[in-house]
Design a protein around this motif. Structure first.
Motif, PDB file in Angstrom:
ATOM      1  N   ALA A 181       0.810  -1.221   0.000  1.00  0.00           N
ATOM      2  CA  ALA A 181       0.000   0.000   0.000  1.00  0.00           C
ATOM      3  C   ALA A 181       0.839   1.266   0.000  1.00  0.00           C
ATOM      4  CB  ALA A 181      -0.938   0.001   1.205  1.00  0.00           C
ATOM      5  N   ALA A 182       2.091   1.190   0.465  1.00  0.00           N
ATOM      6  CA  ALA A 182       2.948   2.375   0.476  1.00  0.00           C
ATOM      7  C   ALA A 182       3.191   2.900  -0.936  1.00  0.00           C
ATOM      8  CB  ALA A 182       4.280   2.048   1.146  1.00  0.00           C
ATOM      9  N   PHE A 183       3.106   2.011  -1.945  1.00  0.00           N
ATOM     10  CA  PHE A 183       3.403   2.384  -3.325  1.00  0.00           C
ATOM     11  C   PHE A 183       2.159   2.734  -4.133  1.00  0.00           C
ATOM     12  CE2 PHE A 183       6.949  -0.252  -1.996  1.00  0.00           C
ATOM     13  CZ  PHE A 183       8.044   0.411  -2.514  1.00  0.00           C
ATOM     14  N   THR A 184       0.990   2.477  -3.595  1.00  0.00           N
ATOM     15  CA  THR A 184      -0.223   2.586  -4.413  1.00  0.00           C
ATOM     16  C   THR A 184      -1.103   3.776  -4.078  1.00  0.00           C
ATOM     17  OG1 THR A 184      -1.379   1.084  -2.889  1.00  0.00           O
ATOM     18  CG2 THR A 184      -0.284   0.103  -4.811  1.00  0.00           C
ATOM     19  N   GLU A 185      -0.832   4.477  -2.956  1.00  0.00           N
ATOM     20  CA  GLU A 185      -1.632   5.647  -2.609  1.00  0.00           C
ATOM     21  C   GLU A 185      -0.838   6.529  -1.650  1.00  0.00           C
ATOM     22  OE1 GLU A 185      -4.994   4.687   0.040  1.00  0.00           O
ATOM     23  OE2 GLU A 185      -4.288   2.613  -0.124  1.00  0.00           O
ATOM     24  N   PRO A 186      -1.201   7.820  -1.562  1.00  0.00           N
ATOM     25  CA  PRO A 186      -0.483   8.721  -0.655  1.00  0.00           C
ATOM     26  C   PRO A 186      -0.800   8.414   0.808  1.00  0.00           C
ATOM     27  CG  PRO A 186      -1.683   9.926  -2.365  1.00  0.00           C
ATOM     28  CD  PRO A 186      -2.186   8.524  -2.385  1.00  0.00           C
ATOM     29  N   HIS A 187       0.182   8.774   1.675  1.00  0.00           N
ATOM     30  CA  HIS A 187       0.032   8.561   3.114  1.00  0.00           C
ATOM     31  C   HIS A 187       0.676   9.726   3.863  1.00  0.00           C
ATOM     32  CE1 HIS A 187      -1.225   4.339   2.647  1.00  0.00           C
ATOM     33  NE2 HIS A 187      -0.331   4.281   1.686  1.00  0.00           N
ATOM     34  N   PRO A 188       0.214   9.999   5.080  1.00  0.00           N
ATOM     35  CA  PRO A 188       0.919  10.963   5.928  1.00  0.00           C
ATOM     36  C   PRO A 188       2.337  10.479   6.227  1.00  0.00           C
ATOM     37  CG  PRO A 188      -1.246  10.428   6.822  1.00  0.00           C
ATOM     38  CD  PRO A 188      -0.979   9.452   5.727  1.00  0.00           C
ATOM     39  N   ILE A 189       3.264  11.417   6.369  1.00  0.00           N
ATOM     40  CA  ILE A 189       4.666  11.081   6.655  1.00  0.00           C
ATOM     41  C   ILE A 189       5.016  11.541   8.061  1.00  0.00           C
ATOM     42  CG2 ILE A 189       7.072  11.492   6.016  1.00  0.00           C
ATOM     43  CD1 ILE A 189       6.158  11.901   3.157  1.00  0.00           C
ATOM     44  N   SER A 190       5.650  10.670   8.804  1.00  0.00           N
ATOM     45  CA  SER A 190       6.162  10.993  10.137  1.00  0.00           C
ATOM     46  C   SER A 190       7.670  10.848  10.113  1.00  0.00           C
ATOM     47  CB  SER A 190       5.555  10.049  11.185  1.00  0.00           C
ATOM     48  OG  SER A 190       6.250  10.170  12.416  1.00  0.00           O
ATOM     49  N   TYR A 191       8.382  11.782  10.757  1.00  0.00           N
ATOM     50  CA  TYR A 191       9.840  11.768  10.720  1.00  0.00           C
ATOM     51  C   TYR A 191      10.468  11.299  12.033  1.00  0.00           C
ATOM     52  CZ  TYR A 191       9.544  14.266   6.296  1.00  0.00           C
ATOM     53  OH  TYR A 191       9.278  14.617   4.992  1.00  0.00           O
ATOM     54  N   ASP A 192       9.651  10.933  13.026  1.00  0.00           N
ATOM     55  CA  ASP A 192      10.238  10.444  14.284  1.00  0.00           C
ATOM     56  C   ASP A 192      11.012   9.155  14.017  1.00  0.00           C
ATOM     57  OD1 ASP A 192       9.171  12.578  15.620  1.00  0.00           O
ATOM     58  OD2 ASP A 192       7.304  11.532  16.096  1.00  0.00           O
ATOM     59  N   ALA A 193      10.294   8.131  13.587  1.00  0.00           N
ATOM     60  CA  ALA A 193      10.901   6.990  12.920  1.00  0.00           C
ATOM     61  C   ALA A 193      10.253   7.041  11.549  1.00  0.00           C
ATOM     62  CB  ALA A 193      10.547   5.691  13.631  1.00  0.00           C
ATOM     63  N   PHE A 194      11.008   7.193  10.497  1.00  0.00           N
ATOM     64  CA  PHE A 194      10.402   7.512   9.198  1.00  0.00           C
ATOM     65  C   PHE A 194       9.282   6.523   8.912  1.00  0.00           C
ATOM     66  CE2 PHE A 194       9.704   7.830   4.735  1.00  0.00           C
ATOM     67  CZ  PHE A 194       9.966   9.157   4.434  1.00  0.00           C
ATOM     68  N   ALA A 195       8.087   7.049   8.715  1.00  0.00           N
ATOM     69  CA  ALA A 195       6.929   6.181   8.532  1.00  0.00           C
ATOM     70  C   ALA A 195       5.942   6.828   7.589  1.00  0.00           C
ATOM     71  CB  ALA A 195       6.258   5.887   9.880  1.00  0.00           C
ATOM     72  N   MET A 196       5.173   5.976   6.918  1.00  0.00           N
ATOM     73  CA  MET A 196       4.083   6.407   6.060  1.00  0.00           C
ATOM     74  C   MET A 196       2.827   5.656   6.478  1.00  0.00           C
ATOM     75  SD  MET A 196       5.508   6.781   2.171  1.00  0.00           S
ATOM     76  CE  MET A 196       6.302   8.297   1.632  1.00  0.00           C
ATOM     77  N   GLY A 197       1.767   6.387   6.754  1.00  0.00           N
ATOM     78  CA  GLY A 197       0.483   5.760   7.031  1.00  0.00           C
ATOM     79  C   GLY A 197       0.516   4.849   8.240  1.00  0.00           C
ATOM     80  N   ASP A 198      -0.416   3.917   8.254  1.00  0.00           N
ATOM     81  CA  ASP A 198      -0.545   2.968   9.364  1.00  0.00           C
ATOM     82  C   ASP A 198       0.187   1.680   9.011  1.00  0.00           C
ATOM     83  OD1 ASP A 198      -2.154   4.769  10.784  1.00  0.00           O
ATOM     84  OD2 ASP A 198      -3.946   4.083   9.721  1.00  0.00           O
ATOM     85  N   ASP A 199       1.472   1.642   9.337  1.00  0.00           N
ATOM     86  CA  ASP A 199       2.274   0.428   9.187  1.00  0.00           C
ATOM     87  C   ASP A 199       2.481  -0.024   7.745  1.00  0.00           C
ATOM     88  OD1 ASP A 199       2.579   0.238  11.942  1.00  0.00           O
ATOM     89  OD2 ASP A 199       0.708  -0.873  12.158  1.00  0.00           O
ATOM     90  N   VAL A 200       2.318   0.883   6.730  1.00  0.00           N
ATOM     91  CA  VAL A 200       2.660   0.481   5.363  1.00  0.00           C
ATOM     92  C   VAL A 200       4.156   0.675   5.116  1.00  0.00           C
ATOM     93  CG1 VAL A 200       0.352   0.950   4.489  1.00  0.00           C
ATOM     94  CG2 VAL A 200       2.093   2.744   4.376  1.00  0.00           C
ATOM     95  N   LEU A 201       4.789   1.593   5.842  1.00  0.00           N
ATOM     96  CA  LEU A 201       6.246   1.740   5.803  1.00  0.00           C
ATOM     97  C   LEU A 201       6.690   2.275   7.149  1.00  0.00           C
ATOM     98  CD1 LEU A 201       9.062   1.896   4.424  1.00  0.00           C
ATOM     99  CD2 LEU A 201       8.480   4.245   3.794  1.00  0.00           C
ATOM    100  N   THR A 202       7.586   1.538   7.782  1.00  0.00           N
ATOM    101  CA  THR A 202       8.208   2.014   9.022  1.00  0.00           C
ATOM    102  C   THR A 202       9.692   1.678   8.947  1.00  0.00           C
ATOM    103  OG1 THR A 202       6.179   1.592  10.272  1.00  0.00           O
ATOM    104  CG2 THR A 202       8.207   1.904  11.537  1.00  0.00           C
ATOM    105  N   ILE A 203      10.518   2.689   9.217  1.00  0.00           N
ATOM    106  CA  ILE A 203      11.971   2.492   9.238  1.00  0.00           C
ATOM    107  C   ILE A 203      12.474   2.992  10.577  1.00  0.00           C
ATOM    108  CG2 ILE A 203      14.187   3.042   8.177  1.00  0.00           C
ATOM    109  CD1 ILE A 203      12.691   3.502   5.562  1.00  0.00           C
ATOM    110  N   ARG A 204      13.157   2.133  11.308  1.00  0.00           N
ATOM    111  CA  ARG A 204      13.674   2.519  12.628  1.00  0.00           C
ATOM    112  C   ARG A 204      15.193   2.345  12.645  1.00  0.00           C
ATOM    113  NH1 ARG A 204       9.095  -0.655  13.881  1.00  0.00           N
ATOM    114  NH2 ARG A 204       7.426   0.516  14.871  1.00  0.00           N
TER     115      ARG A 204
END
Length: 417
Positions: free
Chosen positions: A394-417
């Motif tokens: 889903a990270a590749f198929t639609e836009p998501h909010p971005i968080s920079y605390d631990a780089f993340a998109m949406g609800d668990d579609v991309l999380t990098i720690r």
């Protein structure tokens, strides 16, 4: 000039390459980094030859043009197919399919990227312990309308290799991916399933990459001792890579040489997106618009120093970031100093919304690319200290909010720690 002369075909290929970059960059959500690299990589070693063809006297232009066109296209079947897809193949040399292996200068058989068939998979699992392999790299990215991915494995050899000093590396590449579900913390074991519906790569106990097809390569200096290597050795008697025939290289005048240099540097700036961390820094839209029609313009200006100088100056004026790069790299060059450059644009504000176009993770950290803003411009972010990535389709198929605390998109579609 004949309608389908080699010089005109080279000019058309250059113009189509530049236009293709603009098309691919128009909407960052459908960016195809690999195609951009292919469109410009061809001009790394061929910008100078094209200028020499254009500046040749009439009686030598077609001969040199055919030689340059054949030399440009004779770089493997993928290059030839790409050129033929843009300008046709009437003037190209015959196709010579790339073999899945070759011999090096020592005569030792070496692998290349090959299609993952049932036979290839049988050799692979016979020679390397995929079930116990460690997943050391994950790379998934948008390629136009499709998604592609690569899993890198470090695997133990299952054959005798007394001189081995480092583990073998197996890279599995999938095309037209439908499902991505990966967690780098789940990093032990891999398997490949080939079925009527495509190829599924399983990474760890729960990770999945499912796509239409797959290719692979083994990076192992002992591969020639494996069962797959021995089978290749029996079939590769004459597959020694040879040098290509050199081109004629008549000297260029100063105006032609300067214009060739600017165009070459522009292509290298565009091609810098081959490094994922540089995506978003090269002004692809600006360069494609500023260089529009360069091929035809070069043919028209080739025999006039004044016209070549106008071409050179016009490219720099239309591509201010390129001009700034040349001023910075070559501050004492009078030809580039003559074109004024303005201040660079301010750094953009951090994006709070975006659609992922690339996620790459390995022992050196992580890199992401994403499209954001009203015009879906491309950005990149490096996370050198990242220790884990969790990634979903889903990270590749639609836009998501971005968080920079631990780089993340949406609800668990991309999380990098």
């Amino acid at each position: 000039m004949p309608r389908e002369s080699a010089a005109a075909t080279l000019a058309a290929l250059l113009d189509r390459s530049i236009a293709r970059v603009g098309e691919l960059a128009a909407d960052g959500r459908c960016f195809d980094r690999g195609e951009v690299v292919r469109a410009c990589d061809v001009w790394d070693n061929n910008t100078g030859p094209f200028f020499r063809v254009a500046c040749s006297p009439w009686w030598a232009r077609e001969r040199r043009g055919r030689q340059a066109l054949c030399w440009l296209a004779d770089f493997g079947d993928r290059r030839r197919d790409w050129v033929a897809g843009l300008v046709g193949d009437r003037l190209l040399p015959p196709a010579r399919p790339d073999p899945p292996f070759h011999r090096d200068r020592r005569g030792v058989v070496q692998p290349a990227w090959d299609v993952l068939t049932a036979t290839a998979l049988d050799y692979l699992t016979r020679d390397y312990d995929l079930a116990g392999a460690e997943v050391t790299g994950i790379h998934v990215e948008r390629a136009g309308a499709a998604i592609t991915g690569r899993v890198t494995l470090t695997a133990r050899r299952l054959f005798d290799a007394p001189e081995a000093t480092v583990p073998a590396v197996v890279r599995l590449m999938l095309g037209d991916i439908r499902t991505v579900r990966l967690d780098s913390a789940d990093a032990t074991g891999a398997a490949a399933d080939l079925g009527a519906g495509g190829v599924t790569i399983r990474a760890g106990s729960r990770g999945v990459l499912a796509g239409a097809d797959a290719t692979f390569i083994v990076e192992d200096d002992q591969w020639h001792l494996s069962s797959g290597g021995r089978a290749a050795d029996a079939r590769a008697a004459d597959l020694v890579r040879g040098d290509r025939r050199p081109l004629d290289r008549p000297a260029l005048g100063v105006p032609a040489s300067n214009a060739s240099f600017v165009l070459h540097r522009a292509m290298l700036l565009i091609r810098s997106v081959r490094y994922a961390k540089l995506v978003g820094r090269a002004p692809l839209r600006e360069l494609s618009a500023g260089l529009k029609g360069a091929g035809e313009a070069i043919l028209s200006a080739a025999h006039s120093d004044r016209a070549l100088q106008r071409l050179h100056d016009g490219w720099l004026e239309a591509c201010p970031q390129l001009a700034r790069e040349l001023h910075r790299q070559l501050p004492d060059n009078a030809a580039f100093r003559a074109v004024p450059v303005g201040d660079p644009p301010p750094d953009p504000a951090p994006a709070n919304h975006g659609q992922l176009t690339l996620a790459s993770f390995g022992r050196g950290g992580a890199t992401v690319n994403f499209a954001t803003g009203d015009d879906w411009e491309l950005r990149s972010a490096e996370l050198p200290g990242a220790e884990r990535i969790v990634l979903d389709t889903a990270a590749f198929t639609e836009p998501h909010p971005i968080s920079y605390d631990a780089f993340a998109m949406g609800d668990d579609v991309l999380t990098i720690r």
